[in-house]
Design a protein around this motif. Sequence first.
Motif, PDB file in Angstrom:
ATOM      1  N   GLY A  42       5.505  -3.848 -49.506  1.00  0.00           N
ATOM      2  CA  GLY A  42       5.215  -2.764 -50.233  1.00  0.00           C
ATOM      3  C   GLY A  42       3.328  -2.706 -50.946  1.00  0.00           C
ATOM      4  O   GLY A  42       3.337  -1.389 -50.936  1.00  0.00           O
ATOM      5  N   ALA A  43       3.403  -4.089 -51.474  1.00  0.00           N
ATOM      6  CA  ALA A  43       2.310  -4.245 -51.586  1.00  0.00           C
ATOM      7  C   ALA A  43       1.302  -4.425 -50.580  1.00  0.00           C
ATOM      8  O   ALA A  43      -0.353  -3.553 -51.111  1.00  0.00           O
ATOM      9  CB  ALA A  43       2.218  -5.745 -52.570  1.00  0.00           C
ATOM     10  N   MET A  44       1.797  -4.644 -49.740  1.00  0.00           N
ATOM     11  CA  MET A  44       0.556  -4.583 -48.505  1.00  0.00           C
ATOM     12  C   MET A  44       0.369  -3.799 -47.906  1.00  0.00           C
ATOM     13  O   MET A  44      -0.663  -3.413 -47.579  1.00  0.00           O
ATOM     14  CB  MET A  44       1.371  -5.880 -47.442  1.00  0.00           C
ATOM     15  CG  MET A  44       1.018  -5.705 -45.903  1.00  0.00           C
ATOM     16  SD  MET A  44      -0.306  -7.396 -46.260  1.00  0.00           S
ATOM     17  CE  MET A  44       0.655  -8.293 -45.801  1.00  0.00           C
ATOM     18  N   ALA A  45       1.124  -2.474 -47.867  1.00  0.00           N
ATOM     19  CA  ALA A  45       1.004  -1.403 -47.406  1.00  0.00           C
ATOM     20  C   ALA A  45      -0.171  -0.685 -48.814  1.00  0.00           C
ATOM     21  O   ALA A  45      -1.328  -0.575 -48.309  1.00  0.00           O
ATOM     22  CB  ALA A  45       2.394   0.057 -48.014  1.00  0.00           C
ATOM     23  N   VAL A  46      -0.137  -1.150 -50.090  1.00  0.00           N
ATOM     24  CA  VAL A  46      -1.357  -0.242 -50.543  1.00  0.00           C
ATOM     25  C   VAL A  46      -2.324  -1.525 -50.856  1.00  0.00           C
ATOM     26  O   VAL A  46      -3.288  -0.433 -50.680  1.00  0.00           O
ATOM     27  CB  VAL A  46      -0.662  -0.985 -52.385  1.00  0.00           C
ATOM     28  CG1 VAL A  46      -2.063  -0.571 -52.904  1.00  0.00           C
ATOM     29  CG2 VAL A  46       0.282   0.003 -52.847  1.00  0.00           C
ATOM     30  N   LEU A  49      15.464  -3.155 -55.969  1.00  0.00           N
ATOM     31  CA  LEU A  49      13.600  -3.324 -55.181  1.00  0.00           C
ATOM     32  C   LEU A  49      13.761  -3.326 -54.324  1.00  0.00           C
ATOM     33  O   LEU A  49      12.327  -2.625 -53.826  1.00  0.00           O
ATOM     34  CB  LEU A  49      13.083  -4.989 -55.965  1.00  0.00           C
ATOM     35  CG  LEU A  49      12.682  -4.502 -57.875  1.00  0.00           C
ATOM     36  CD1 LEU A  49      11.991  -6.603 -58.165  1.00  0.00           C
ATOM     37  CD2 LEU A  49      11.499  -4.166 -57.765  1.00  0.00           C
ATOM     38  N   SER A  50      14.693  -3.507 -53.918  1.00  0.00           N
ATOM     39  CA  SER A  50      14.435  -3.751 -52.182  1.00  0.00           C
ATOM     40  C   SER A  50      14.554  -2.734 -51.594  1.00  0.00           C
ATOM     41  O   SER A  50      13.391  -2.863 -50.621  1.00  0.00           O
ATOM     42  CB  SER A  50      15.561  -4.767 -51.200  1.00  0.00           C
ATOM     43  OG  SER A  50      16.200  -5.307 -49.736  1.00  0.00           O
ATOM     44  N   VAL A  51      15.035  -2.182 -51.517  1.00  0.00           N
ATOM     45  CA  VAL A  51      15.204  -0.582 -50.882  1.00  0.00           C
ATOM     46  C   VAL A  51      13.940  -0.133 -51.387  1.00  0.00           C
ATOM     47  O   VAL A  51      13.150   1.049 -50.397  1.00  0.00           O
ATOM     48  CB  VAL A  51      15.905   0.412 -51.608  1.00  0.00           C
ATOM     49  CG1 VAL A  51      16.150   1.671 -51.143  1.00  0.00           C
ATOM     50  CG2 VAL A  51      17.900  -0.039 -50.883  1.00  0.00           C
ATOM     51  N   GLY A  52      13.644   0.648 -52.698  1.00  0.00           N
ATOM     52  CA  GLY A  52      12.733   0.991 -53.453  1.00  0.00           C
ATOM     53  C   GLY A  52      11.757   0.801 -52.449  1.00  0.00           C
ATOM     54  O   GLY A  52      10.119   1.820 -52.413  1.00  0.00           O
ATOM     55  N   THR A  53      11.083  -0.829 -52.825  1.00  0.00           N
ATOM     56  CA  THR A  53       9.763  -0.909 -52.261  1.00  0.00           C
ATOM     57  C   THR A  53       9.199  -1.000 -50.895  1.00  0.00           C
ATOM     58  O   THR A  53       8.314  -0.065 -50.482  1.00  0.00           O
ATOM     59  CB  THR A  53       9.177  -2.652 -52.709  1.00  0.00           C
ATOM     60  OG1 THR A  53      10.261  -3.026 -52.270  1.00  0.00           O
ATOM     61  CG2 THR A  53       9.487  -2.006 -54.430  1.00  0.00           C
ATOM     62  N   GLY A  69       6.316   1.565 -49.592  1.00  0.00           N
ATOM     63  CA  GLY A  69       4.931   0.674 -48.480  1.00  0.00           C
ATOM     64  C   GLY A  69       5.217   1.943 -47.597  1.00  0.00           C
ATOM     65  O   GLY A  69       4.257   1.878 -47.403  1.00  0.00           O
ATOM     66  N   TYR A  70       6.812   1.909 -46.952  1.00  0.00           N
ATOM     67  CA  TYR A  70       6.108   2.902 -45.609  1.00  0.00           C
ATOM     68  C   TYR A  70       5.486   4.404 -45.721  1.00  0.00           C
ATOM     69  O   TYR A  70       4.769   5.019 -44.923  1.00  0.00           O
ATOM     70  CB  TYR A  70       7.497   2.741 -45.069  1.00  0.00           C
ATOM     71  CG  TYR A  70       7.208   3.618 -43.983  1.00  0.00           C
ATOM     72  CD1 TYR A  70       6.955   3.231 -42.882  1.00  0.00           C
ATOM     73  CD2 TYR A  70       8.345   4.122 -42.951  1.00  0.00           C
ATOM     74  CE1 TYR A  70       6.557   3.885 -41.272  1.00  0.00           C
ATOM     75  CE2 TYR A  70       7.989   5.476 -42.557  1.00  0.00           C
ATOM     76  CZ  TYR A  70       7.567   4.864 -41.171  1.00  0.00           C
ATOM     77  OH  TYR A  70       7.155   5.529 -39.346  1.00  0.00           O
ATOM     78  N   LEU A  71       6.158   5.096 -46.539  1.00  0.00           N
ATOM     79  CA  LEU A  71       5.337   6.046 -47.294  1.00  0.00           C
ATOM     80  C   LEU A  71       3.783   5.932 -47.593  1.00  0.00           C
ATOM     81  O   LEU A  71       3.366   6.864 -47.137  1.00  0.00           O
ATOM     82  CB  LEU A  71       5.921   6.511 -48.623  1.00  0.00           C
ATOM     83  CG  LEU A  71       5.865   7.935 -49.083  1.00  0.00           C
ATOM     84  CD1 LEU A  71       5.327   9.162 -47.924  1.00  0.00           C
ATOM     85  CD2 LEU A  71       5.815   8.559 -50.637  1.00  0.00           C
ATOM     86  N   MET A 120       1.807   3.755 -46.452  1.00  0.00           N
ATOM     87  CA  MET A 120       0.671   3.826 -45.130  1.00  0.00           C
ATOM     88  C   MET A 120       1.125   4.788 -43.678  1.00  0.00           C
ATOM     89  O   MET A 120       0.286   4.682 -43.744  1.00  0.00           O
ATOM     90  CB  MET A 120       1.964   3.048 -44.585  1.00  0.00           C
ATOM     91  CG  MET A 120       1.887   1.097 -45.287  1.00  0.00           C
ATOM     92  SD  MET A 120       2.714  -0.128 -44.034  1.00  0.00           S
ATOM     93  CE  MET A 120       1.468  -0.372 -42.752  1.00  0.00           C
ATOM     94  N   ASN A 121       2.102   5.602 -43.707  1.00  0.00           N
ATOM     95  CA  ASN A 121       2.246   7.063 -43.397  1.00  0.00           C
ATOM     96  C   ASN A 121       0.917   7.910 -44.349  1.00  0.00           C
ATOM     97  O   ASN A 121       0.341   8.492 -43.484  1.00  0.00           O
ATOM     98  CB  ASN A 121       3.151   7.793 -43.684  1.00  0.00           C
ATOM     99  CG  ASN A 121       4.508   7.144 -42.575  1.00  0.00           C
ATOM    100  OD1 ASN A 121       4.423   8.017 -41.110  1.00  0.00           O
ATOM    101  ND2 ASN A 121       4.971   6.087 -42.310  1.00  0.00           N
ATOM    102  N   LEU A 122       1.159   7.711 -45.603  1.00  0.00           N
ATOM    103  CA  LEU A 122       0.151   8.993 -46.658  1.00  0.00           C
ATOM    104  C   LEU A 122      -1.156   8.378 -46.055  1.00  0.00           C
ATOM    105  O   LEU A 122      -2.354   9.184 -46.385  1.00  0.00           O
ATOM    106  CB  LEU A 122       0.278   9.475 -47.721  1.00  0.00           C
ATOM    107  CG  LEU A 122       1.832   9.788 -47.593  1.00  0.00           C
ATOM    108  CD1 LEU A 122       1.911   9.382 -49.610  1.00  0.00           C
ATOM    109  CD2 LEU A 122       1.483  11.219 -47.766  1.00  0.00           C
ATOM    110  N   PHE A 123      -1.883   6.765 -46.325  1.00  0.00           N
ATOM    111  CA  PHE A 123      -2.826   6.948 -46.574  1.00  0.00           C
ATOM    112  C   PHE A 123      -4.228   5.836 -45.488  1.00  0.00           C
ATOM    113  O   PHE A 123      -4.789   5.423 -45.262  1.00  0.00           O
ATOM    114  CB  PHE A 123      -3.124   6.170 -48.161  1.00  0.00           C
ATOM    115  CG  PHE A 123      -2.915   6.639 -48.886  1.00  0.00           C
ATOM    116  CD1 PHE A 123      -3.725   7.188 -49.350  1.00  0.00           C
ATOM    117  CD2 PHE A 123      -1.377   6.380 -49.893  1.00  0.00           C
ATOM    118  CE1 PHE A 123      -3.732   8.409 -50.744  1.00  0.00           C
ATOM    119  CE2 PHE A 123      -1.727   7.284 -50.672  1.00  0.00           C
ATOM    120  CZ  PHE A 123      -1.977   8.446 -51.029  1.00  0.00           C
ATOM    121  N   SER A 124      -2.685   5.144 -44.574  1.00  0.00           N
ATOM    122  CA  SER A 124      -3.637   4.156 -43.640  1.00  0.00           C
ATOM    123  C   SER A 124      -4.714   5.506 -42.884  1.00  0.00           C
ATOM    124  O   SER A 124      -4.182   6.124 -42.598  1.00  0.00           O
ATOM    125  CB  SER A 124      -2.488   3.354 -42.772  1.00  0.00           C
ATOM    126  OG  SER A 124      -2.745   2.913 -42.026  1.00  0.00           O
TER     127      SER A 124
END
Length: 282
Positions: free
Chosen positions: A56-60, A102-106, A110-112, A114-118
Amino acid sequence: MLEIYHSLADAMSYSFVRYALIVGVLIALCASFLGVTLVLKRFSFIGDGLSHVAFGAMAVAIALNFSNNFLLVLPVTIICAIILLRMGQNSKIKGDAAIAMLSVGTLAIGYLIMNLFSKSSNLSGDVCSTLFGSTKILTLSPTEVWLSVGLSILVIAVFVVFYHKIFAVTFDEDFLVATGVKAKTYNLILAVVIAIVIVLAMNLVGALLISALVIFPALSAMRVFKNFKAVTICSVCIAVVCAVLGILISIPAQTPVGSTIVAVNIVGFIIFTVAALISRRS
């Protein structure tokens, strides 16, 4: 066989392969040190939970165009490791539930993100590389290598210096508290060190395979040895050998580095399990 030898010899002439071997060995070393403690404390899946936090942090970081993802991923993962420890001590939210949250939420967030801002033209490739490692370990810069070396030395130093306290926390935390030692402090140190290892391991095996790097060497060593120190030493040896073999096999075979390392670890676990069965029967 000769062709494989020449292929490996040619590969070793490239600096990025040497970088991959150095970082791979150090990460495997750190993960195996902590793996024994996590397995014995029945907290093996903390690696899985924190790896999703790191994703998730990597996606940000990718969305914000960070030149060095470590600058965001490492502190965020450390903070979440501390939060996870506190949540695990809360009677209302048990350790496994906290990890699942934490596992499921992040992972989803994170994937969301990456889809919105990558801005990458190959989003699926970026996601696959982050989750499964892919060839990320073969594209490390000298700065990332030195950062990995420095953090690995820090992890090893902490384990060596606090070995006896980690041993006590692993087997009898209540006794440690009764003797006046602040067990929470050493649990906190352990959580921070685990977070560092998780972030480092993402470059080697990816977010989804980190738990295998932590668990398999420890479980393999436990098939044969019962003493904590012997298990730890054996686990380190197994992890390093599997990491080196995995990297060297993946180059001529052109397979994903992380998955190949995990596959070698699985083979190692099977070998040690069979060896333990033969030893008992004899």
